[in-house]
Enzyme design. Sequence first.
Site, PDB file in Angstrom:
ATOM      1  N   GLU A 268      -1.622   6.389  24.765  1.00 21.56           N
ATOM      2  CA  GLU A 268      -2.939   5.888  25.205  1.00 21.56           C
ATOM      3  C   GLU A 268      -3.798   7.082  25.543  1.00 21.56           C
ATOM      4  OE1 GLU A 268      -3.104   3.346  28.641  1.00 21.56           O
ATOM      5  OE2 GLU A 268      -1.709   1.875  27.803  1.00 21.56           O
ATOM      6  N   GLU A 323     -11.905  -5.447  27.527  1.00 25.31           N
ATOM      7  CA  GLU A 323     -11.072  -6.568  27.976  1.00 25.31           C
ATOM      8  C   GLU A 323     -11.613  -7.088  29.305  1.00 25.31           C
ATOM      9  OE1 GLU A 323      -6.694  -5.691  27.292  1.00 25.31           O
ATOM     10  OE2 GLU A 323      -7.595  -3.840  26.572  1.00 25.31           O
ATOM     11  N   LYS A 326      -9.449  -7.594  32.837  1.00 27.92           N
ATOM     12  CA  LYS A 326      -8.693  -6.519  33.500  1.00 27.92           C
ATOM     13  C   LYS A 326      -9.196  -6.340  34.919  1.00 27.92           C
ATOM     14  CE  LYS A 326      -6.136  -3.834  30.945  1.00 27.92           C
ATOM     15  NZ  LYS A 326      -5.573  -2.524  30.670  1.00 27.92           N
ATOM     16  N   GLU A 332     -12.364  -0.121  33.849  1.00 26.61           N
ATOM     17  CA  GLU A 332     -11.176  -0.766  33.288  1.00 26.61           C
ATOM     18  C   GLU A 332     -11.531  -1.815  32.230  1.00 26.61           C
ATOM     19  OE1 GLU A 332      -7.738  -0.447  33.657  1.00 26.61           O
ATOM     20  OE2 GLU A 332      -8.295   1.480  34.523  1.00 26.61           O
TER      21      GLU A 332
END
Length: 487
Positions: A268, A323, A326, A332
């Site tokens: 990542e 997303e 999250k 985030e």
Amino acid sequence: MALPGRHRALILAAALAVLFLSAAEAGTVGVNYGRVANNLPNPAVVVQLLKQQGITQVKLYDAEPTVLRALANTSIKVVVALPNEQLAAAASRPSYALAWVRRNVAAYYPATQIQCIAVGNEVFASAKNVTAQLVPAMTNVHAALARLNLDKAVKVSSPIALTALASSYPPSAGAFREDLAQAVMKPMLDFLAQTGSYLMVNAYPFFAYSGSADLISLDYALFRPNAGVLDPGSGLKYLSLLDAQLDAVFTAVSKLGNYNAVHVVVSETGWPSKGDNKETGAAAVNAAAYNGNLVRRVLSGNAGTPRRPDADIDVYLFALFNENQKPGPTSERNYGVFYPNQQKVYDVEFVLGGNSAGGGSSKDNGGLGWQDNGGVGSGNAPSSTPGGVKATSTGEAWCVANAMVGQERLQAALDFACGPGGANCKAIQPGAACFEPNTMVAHASYAFNDYYQRKGRTIGTCDFAGAAYVVNQAPKMGKCELPSTAV
Ligand SMILES: *[C@@H]1O[C@H](CO)[C@@H](O)[C@H](O)[C@H]1NC(C)=O
Ligand SMILES: *[C@@H]1O[C@H](CO)[C@@H](O)[C@H](O)[C@H]1NC(C)=O
């Protein structure tokens, strides 16, 4: 021009060919397909998007059947994950691991090209209480693969967070946390070495930058031209924070034994396009620079670090989509390259297109220097870098050979510098002032430095496919002092 030592002119063409060939072994770029959201397109649509973008590798956080079916017969390579919640069971019961592998891997392979099982994710950070179960779980999953004759095709690893390091700065001081080093990391590295697998590392220069923006240059974090940071412990100069983070990992690994055969995969990395007020640096323009420069570097085969210049490092960007479910700060929910409606959050390419002319879609200009860091190796002669940027706007700088790349690569780069590169190599001829010390590193340093000074110290002219780096103190080899100007 007569070159020192052997009849180098004769082998120049061959040496150059080797140089270009080795640069062709580029790393790969994949994406993390996280699904902590309630507004994402269905997997079949996502797979079309991946194909459209030329994305050939994807990493999942589970083994969702609809996703694995949608990826079938696409030749997209896939990393599936056994979630942290299932680690304890997989560690204590081989039969659980076998059933898991049958149901989540064997049932789809080979139509779905599963190449790796990530056993847990950032376990030491997110699921501390199963830390001791991690390596036993990996071992049982591997045994299950072996039993199903899948162990050659499918590797087993486990992404670790950088917080597994007790020390990461300077990179030469890299060390794993004491509670993890012997108890978990050493057995994990033994396992990875024995099974031909790789160490997965989640690395986010954004966190380091955001936490210390007063101390860390944004250009350094975004792979843009910058003065660099010298590691006093190794003498190596770092032009990017990600390199420094990875070399801290390489150093930490080396303290546990010789694991040179274990590759590192950046499982990542990414940069948020948006954040809270406190999240310095979170912005679309920075995310575009970080990801764009990183992709160009990896795909052009120049992702090696100062400590491991030869490493062809594979990276998985985080993440495919923003997303919305999250938890945590705004950043985030804003790591995605795409919005759920499949529009790009900012422009980034996943394949090297006709970019070298500098045309094409919006590029981060700052990335030019880094892209051209490939120098000789990338096939773009550094001299063809119009508008190159000065590496050091103040003070002096010299270019020296990186002994760690080995004699063969130094020789090839030396041949280039003294030959088509146009460096003045008279001083390293037999009998001349800098012939002694008569070593490859000394001769190459002399030639690289002359080339670098001659090119006005522009970014990318002290790289030689990783065989050289910049220093800010006058290097002396024997009686030979490297000039700070072209001679
Ligand atoms: C993949 O291709 C194979 C062979 O053509 C076919 O039998 C199979 O049904 C396909 N799988 C999926 C999930 O489409
Ligand atoms: C670890 O902690 C999690 C969450 O706190 C809990 O659900 C789980 O049962 C624990 N696992 C073990 C093996 O102790």
